[in-house]
Motif scaffolding. Structure first.
Motif, short mmCIF file in Angstrom:
data_model
loop_
_atom_site.label_atom_id
_atom_site.label_comp_id
_atom_site.label_asym_id
_atom_site.label_seq_id
_atom_site.Cartn_x
_atom_site.Cartn_y
_atom_site.Cartn_z
N ASN A 55 -5.67 12.50 -2.47
CA ASN A 55 -5.31 11.15 -2.00
C ASN A 55 -6.31 10.11 -2.50
O ASN A 55 -5.92 9.01 -2.90
CB ASN A 55 -5.23 11.12 -0.48
CG ASN A 55 -3.92 11.73 0.01
OD1 ASN A 55 -2.95 11.83 -0.73
ND2 ASN A 55 -3.90 12.16 1.26
N ASP A 86 0.85 -1.18 0.00
CA ASP A 86 0.00 0.00 0.00
C ASP A 86 0.89 1.23 0.00
O ASP A 86 2.03 1.20 0.42
CB ASP A 86 -0.89 -0.02 1.22
CG ASP A 86 -1.93 1.07 1.13
OD1 ASP A 86 -2.12 1.58 0.02
OD2 ASP A 86 -2.52 1.40 2.15
N LEU A 87 0.32 2.31 -0.47
CA LEU A 87 1.16 3.48 -0.67
C LEU A 87 0.86 4.60 0.26
O LEU A 87 -0.25 4.83 0.66
CB LEU A 87 0.97 3.96 -2.09
CG LEU A 87 1.57 2.88 -2.94
CD1 LEU A 87 1.03 2.97 -4.31
CD2 LEU A 87 3.07 3.00 -2.92
N THR A 88 1.91 5.32 0.56
CA THR A 88 1.77 6.46 1.42
C THR A 88 2.21 7.64 0.60
O THR A 88 3.06 7.49 -0.25
CB THR A 88 2.70 6.28 2.61
OG1 THR A 88 4.01 6.19 2.09
CG2 THR A 88 2.39 5.02 3.34
N PRO A 89 1.60 8.77 0.84
CA PRO A 89 1.84 9.87 -0.07
C PRO A 89 3.30 10.25 -0.20
O PRO A 89 3.78 10.45 -1.30
CB PRO A 89 1.06 11.03 0.56
CG PRO A 89 0.51 10.55 1.84
CD PRO A 89 0.71 9.09 1.92
N ALA A 90 4.01 10.29 0.89
CA ALA A 90 5.30 10.94 0.80
C ALA A 90 6.43 10.04 0.32
O ALA A 90 7.20 10.41 -0.55
CB ALA A 90 5.66 11.54 2.14
N GLU A 91 6.52 8.86 0.86
CA GLU A 91 7.81 8.21 0.80
C GLU A 91 7.95 7.04 -0.18
O GLU A 91 9.03 6.79 -0.67
CB GLU A 91 8.20 7.72 2.19
CG GLU A 91 8.32 8.86 3.19
CD GLU A 91 9.20 9.98 2.72
OE1 GLU A 91 10.28 9.68 2.15
OE2 GLU A 91 8.84 11.15 2.84
N MET A 102 -7.96 7.66 5.88
CA MET A 102 -7.80 8.65 4.82
C MET A 102 -7.73 10.05 5.39
O MET A 102 -6.90 10.87 4.99
CB MET A 102 -8.97 8.52 3.83
CG MET A 102 -9.00 9.52 2.71
SD MET A 102 -7.44 9.71 1.83
CE MET A 102 -7.44 8.27 0.76
N GLN A 127 -1.67 -0.14 5.46
CA GLN A 127 -0.77 -1.21 5.02
C GLN A 127 -1.18 -2.55 5.64
O GLN A 127 -1.16 -3.57 4.96
CB GLN A 127 0.67 -0.87 5.42
CG GLN A 127 1.68 -1.87 4.88
CD GLN A 127 1.65 -1.95 3.36
OE1 GLN A 127 1.78 -0.95 2.67
NE2 GLN A 127 1.43 -3.16 2.82
#
Lengths: 299, 522, 313
Positions: free
Chosen positions: A278, A4-9, C137, C199
């Protein structure tokens, strides 16, 4: 396995193959995408009409300062008696500029750097990657703070600082994509038959990574808007009396105990736009994932 | 210096309790008048917003606020009272004879480290401030001194190049504060973190950005009027808190008992609190606009004069100082001896100002750059001025900068208007006016080059007689108003704020506190 | 494997050199110098010039840079221009606060984020899932300074439960220390909680779809045991990785959060030093932070590589 993705890294897993129409159809069926589309279009429309409310947003009237939400002023007035709603409308323009100009700039420069580094390889690639790793390890705000302190405050310089933050992220993602695409047979074939390097890069590689780049850019737009708001919050972004949502939240904290609306509503606007970006990224990624042959793990 | 490891709050409370017990015992034992031990009155906690960089008086960088803390640890040969008179301190008496100033020193005074205070120590201190190697920020104030001679262990003579009427005043403050030679030599560059003087309190520890703790100096020489040993407090805890809202909250709940200053918006909320006293000592925050006289349009007199009438000072004061302000013609406060009530505050008239600008050739929409410091309420004031000037037809762009960039911009002259503020009164009018108005002044942001003004400033500085000085400073103020080199705005009131059970506060002329006689409780 | 580790460590040296050079050049571009902070706003030009000489600011830039790097190699971070305190000591003073803030936030993320993620995965596409996903979110999107403002408004201004700003050391007053730390930790932790939730949910959903889990289910193993023991074991690696990758973002988050809550940590140290132009402090502190982030990233990569047999060198 999916990451899963996180905005920043984290870099986005690649969407191989061409996205195109099925992805668009999937997006139109996705409630998240529709919601964010609505919010973003609304923000742009509000920003476009903002000049109409310019007078109301800048008319100083100390005798009606710090009013709470009411009939005359829907969201109240600020410390100089200006209408908060009218100022929020002005602030939308700053946000749109941030998303368009800073991210646009970073997208163009970052993509170019990433394409060149990934395709060229060798020492040029190594050097660029060291620079990019270094920039990425900086605490984001410290880098922005130093850039703005050096250039002077103001929206233009804040946008430059944000572009400096976002560019290496995009460059790294693009380079990663190019590295994996470069080894494909069709690229090798194109090279062997003598297709010029520029054509390979722009006509063949770029379209293939457009999908994942789109997702990543949406995420970076939210990073950029957050960074602009944070810089304005620290007084390094737009200069008074021009409003920005971050600067409004900041000014409002001075009067949190009496006029809470001053901080809360502009902050909500920031939150809404970032959520929109997002969600758009999430929806886009799901749509792309569903329309490609297999998932690839990113390590 | 090395800061001792953290002392627990319980230990502090314990100490306080034992000190209180000691007080009780003393009280039971009848009048022990003059005993040097055990007259403690508990712990005073102070909320302080402006932590000093150094507590070496020779290196103090703040204009005046450091002195609130320096006064805990140090004293000078003399002291200036609130009304301006000079009274004895570490010197019992002195004699002025032309360019010679001879001090007879108090005997039996020792520094916190036990080393004796004598003529050698006094002479060494004065030479230390003057010595360029010290890099003292106060060296300039003693620049008229030609020599310092020790005549005998309790007599020291200062010879100046020419008579200096300001010298005694200067020696009452940071430039004349006596530090322990032994401690200063041992600590070297680190002396500023470990002050050692002869003052009423001794440093216990100083944790940067957190707090400073000073305890009672049991060997302090001064007694109160009844002959009781001073100081009365056992301990002074200075907590470094920068947020005005936090300072106000701490004071109203009793977490601290004394504050240096609060913005009007905060202290007006304390007015109805019976536990809190706001003491107006005449300290004002005097706002001004520096007008850059090296670039158009303000390189000419007529636009500067139009500017003076274009700003609604009352409107600014009402909004930015919650109505807690005075309107004065210049930096002089209403209570200053050199204030001239006949000097006019320029009248605000937007229409007239607009016409005056037009007549001076400053057309509608002329762009101006206004530089301000990026901290409340300065940007608010800037926006009010912007609105005022828009009404007069000028288009002002605001640039809100952090202190370093702000000063840099003002010094380089890349601005038209600069909003600034100074705390007044200072302990001498020359300190208020010279830096801002003299052609060689370090803060002559307006870039004034006016021989006429320089002449009257010099006259004010050099005259020994207050009457002559008053005339000179009236001339100074009249000249600067006439030339409109600076636009003086409102003066926000800045009272000292403390819990009502704190008494015995004494103050320097410029409102900095001295705590040697302070006490808590009724 | 060992040669890979060594190679990766060697790669850090040029990165740190690039960072130090960029940092140095950038800081020298800032207008103004520390003379105001040291000498006061009304010092004369002559005094300022003397001070610049004392600080070595009159030397050529490359010389200043080489001196700094030479000091670093000797393990000497230099001295604060302002307080003359050794930079190492200033950092040692402030680092514990930031570490405490960071660890508390990570703890929050683990304690709240992972269970919430599991819950969402188990109840996938039901109301609990939507609620958790929605909250994640929001937390992911809310800017830290805004969340901080809302928390202060609610818990400090309105309810008066917690202080709006300030700090007291743990060694001095443990309970007070926690009171000061709660709001900042929630602020910084918000993003990490969201990341951990998302995650965990995604990894668990992926794992639950794999064959061996279906086999286990068909074999009649308790659902709870399957999720918590078998599926979670495999889902944990990416969760750990993603949380570890947040350390860089976490250091950024502490900067603005410490500023808002006036915590005496690395963030306020750096910001205040930038504003007072105390360059040795900025250089030293930023370099320490960057080195820390790089080290954590490297460690994450290595652990990930070690956990995942598919990756070869």
């Amino acid at each position: 396995m999916t990451l899963d993705l996180t905005p920043a890294e984290t870099p986005v897993p690649a969407a191989a193959g061409t996205p195109g129409r099925p992805v668009l159809r999937a997006l139109l069926r996705d409630r998240r995408a529709l919601f964010s589309g609505l919010v973003l279009v609304a923000t742009i429309v509000v920003a476009a009409v903002s000049p109409l409310l310019h007078a109301a947003a800048t008319a100083v009237a100390p005798d009606r300062r710090l009013r709470g939400p009411g009939a005359d002023h829907l969201l109240g007035t600020d410390e100089l008696g200006r209408d908060v709603l009218a100022r929020m409308v002005q602030g939308a323009w700053v946000t749109v500029q941030t998303a368009a100009v800073a991210v646009g700039l970073a997208l163009v420069i970052g993509t170019l750097i990433g394409l060149l580094a990934g395709y060229a390889g060798g020492w040029a690639d190594s050097l660029l990657m060291r620079v990019i790793d270094g920039l990425l390890a900086f605490p984001l705000l410290v880098l922005a703070l130093a850039v703005v302190a050096a250039l002077g405050p103001g929206l233009r310089n804040a946008l430059i600082a944000i572009a400096v933050i976002v560019t290496p992220r995009i460059a790294r993602v693009v380079r990663g994509e190019v590295l994996s695409l470069r080894t494909r047979e069709w690229v090798a074939a194109a090279r062997i038959v003598g297709v010029p390097r520029r054509t390979i890069l722009l006509r063949h590689l770029l379209p293939h990574l457009a999908g994942s780049l789109l997702v990543f850019t949406a995420l970076q737009a939210s990073t950029a808007i957050m960074a602009e708001a944070a810089l304005s919050f620290l007084g390094l972004g737009v200069q008074p009396p021009q409003p920005s949502w971050g600067a409004m939240v900041s000014a409002g904290t001075e009067h949190l105990d009496t006029t809470w609306a001053l901080s809360v509503f502009p902050g909500l606007a920031i939150l809404l736009v970032i959520v929109a970006f997002n969600l758009l990224a999430d929806a886009l990624r799901d749509a792309l994932d569903a329309h490609r042959p297999q998932l690839r793990a990113t390590a | 210096m090395s800061v001792p490891p953290g002392m627990s709050r319980r230990a502090i409370l314990g100490l306080t309790a034992s000190a209180l017990a000691a007080t009780a015992l003393t009280a039971c034992g009848g009048d022990s008048g003059g005993s040097s031990a055990g007259s403690g009155q508990g712990t005073l906690t102070i909320g302080f917003d402006n932590e000093p960089v150094s507590l070496d008086p020779a290196l103090s960088s703040a204009i005046s606020s450091d002195r609130n803390l320096l006064n805990l640890f140090y004293e000078g040969l003399v002291r200036q009272e609130k009304d301006g008179t000079i009274v004895p301190a570490l010197a019992e008496s002195w004699k002025v004879d032309g360019s010679a100033l001879t001090f007879t020193l108090r005997t039996g005074v020792t520094f916190h480290d036990g080393s004796p205070f004598d003529a050698d120590a006094a002479a060494w201190n004065l030479k230390r401030v003057i010595d360029p190697a010290t890099r003292s920020t106060k060296a300039g104030t003693l620049s008229t001194i030609a020599s310092v001679t020790v005549l005998d262990p309790r007599t020291v003579r200062i010879q100046t190049k020419s008579p200096d009427p300001l010298l005694l005043t200067q020696l009452s403050y940071e430039p004349g504060m006596m530090v322990s030679r032994k401690a200063a030599s041992a600590a070297g560059k680190d002396f500023g973190r470990g002050p050692v003087g002869t003052g009423p309190f001794v440093l216990e520890r100083w944790i940067a950005k957190s707090q400073l703790v000073a305890k009672r100096n049991p060997g302090y020489w001064r007694k109160d009027a009844a002959g009781q040993a001073l100081p009365r407090l056992d301990k002074v805890v200075v907590r470094f808190i920068t947020e005005p809202k936090t300072l106000r909250a701490e004071l109203s709940t009793g977490g601290v008992q004394l504050l240096r200053a609060l913005p009007p918006e905060e202290y007006t909320q304390l007015k109805d609190n019976a536990q809190v006293r706001l003491e107006d000592l005449g300290v004002r925050r005097s706002y001004y606009l520096a007008v850059n006289s090296t670039r158009a349009p303000f390189d000419k007199l007529a636009p500067r004069r139009a500017l003076a009438g274009a700003i609604d000072r009352d409107g600014v004061g009402q909004t930015a100082a919650s109505g807690e302000y005075d309107l004065t013609a210049t930096f002089a406060t209403k209570a200053d001896w050199f204030a001239d009530p006949t000097l006019p505050v320029p009248a605000f008239d937007a229409a007239k100002a607009g016409a005056a600008f037009a007549a001076a050739g400053v057309g509608a929409g002329t762009p101006l750059k206004l530089v301000v410091r990026n901290r409340p309420p300065d940007p608010t004031i800037a926006q009010l001025i912007q609105a005022n000037l828009r009404a007069a037809g000028l288009e002002v762009t605001i640039e809100a900068l952090q202190l370093e960039s702000y000063l840099d911009t003002l010094k380089k002259g890349d601005f038209d208007l600069g909003l600034g503020v100074i705390d007044v009164p200072r302990y001498d009018p020359s300190l208020t006016f010279d830096p801002y108005l003299s052609s060689t002044g370090p803060n002559n942001f307006s870039k004034i080059k006016d021989p006429e003004l320089d002449k009257v400033l010099a006259a004010g500085r050099a005259a020994p007689d207050r009457k002559v000085r008053t005339e000179a400073y009236t001339d100074v103020q009249r000249r600067v108003l006439d030339q409109s080199h600076l636009v003086f705005l409102h003066q926000a009131r800045s009272p000292v704020i403390h819990r009502s059970d704190l008494s015995g506060l004494a103050f320097d002329l410029d409102g900095q506190w001295r705590l040697h006689e302070a006490r808590l409780g009724r | 494997m060992l040669t890979y580790v060594i190679r990766r460590c060697l790669h850090l040296i040029p990165v740190l050199l690039v960072v130090s050079l960029a940092l140095f050049v950038l800081l020298r571009l800032l207008p103004g110098d520390p003379s105001t902070a040291i000498l006061g706003p009304e010092a004369t030009e002559a005094q300022r010039a003397t001070l610049r000489g004392d600080l070595g600011l009159d030397q050529p830039l490359w010389q200043q840079y080489v001196d700094w790097i030479a000091g670093l190699v000797r393990g000497d971070l230099g001295q604060s221009w302002l307080t003359r305190e050794p930079v190492g000591a200033a950092i040692a003073d402030r680092l514990p606060v930031t570490v405490e803030l960071g660890v508390t936030s990570l703890l929050l993320a683990t304690v709240i984020g992972i269970p919430a993620g599991i819950l969402a995965a188990v109840r996938a596409r039901r109301r609990t899932d939507s609620a958790v996903t929605g909250i994640a979110m929001l937390l992911l999107s809310v800017p830290h300074f805004y969340l901080a403002t809302l928390l202060v408004l609610l818990f400090a201004v309105t309810l008066r439960w917690l202080p709006a700003s300030g700090f007291v050391a743990f060694t001095e007053d443990p309970a007070g220390n926690l009171r000061f730390l709660i709001l900042p930790a929630v602020t910084v932790g918000s993003t990490i909680v969201a990341v951990a939730m998302r995650q965990t949910r995604a990894s668990l959903l992926a794992t639950l779809g794999e064959d061996y889990i279906r086999t286990a289910e068909a074999g009649g193993l308790a659902r709870r045991r399957i999720v918590l023991v078998h599926a979670m074991r495999n889902a944990l690696a990416p969760v750990t990785t993603v949380i570890a990758l947040q350390v860089g973002a976490l250091m950024s988050a502490t900067v603005i959060t410490e500023t808002i809550f006036t915590l005496p940590g690395m963030g306020t140290l750096i910001v205040n030093a930038i504003f007072s132009r105390d360059m040795p402090i900025v250089q030293g502190a930023v370099l320490v932070v960057v080195a820390f982030v790089l080290a954590v990233n490297l460690l994450t990569d290595l652990i990930y590589a070690w956990l995942d047999p598919r990756i070869t060198y």
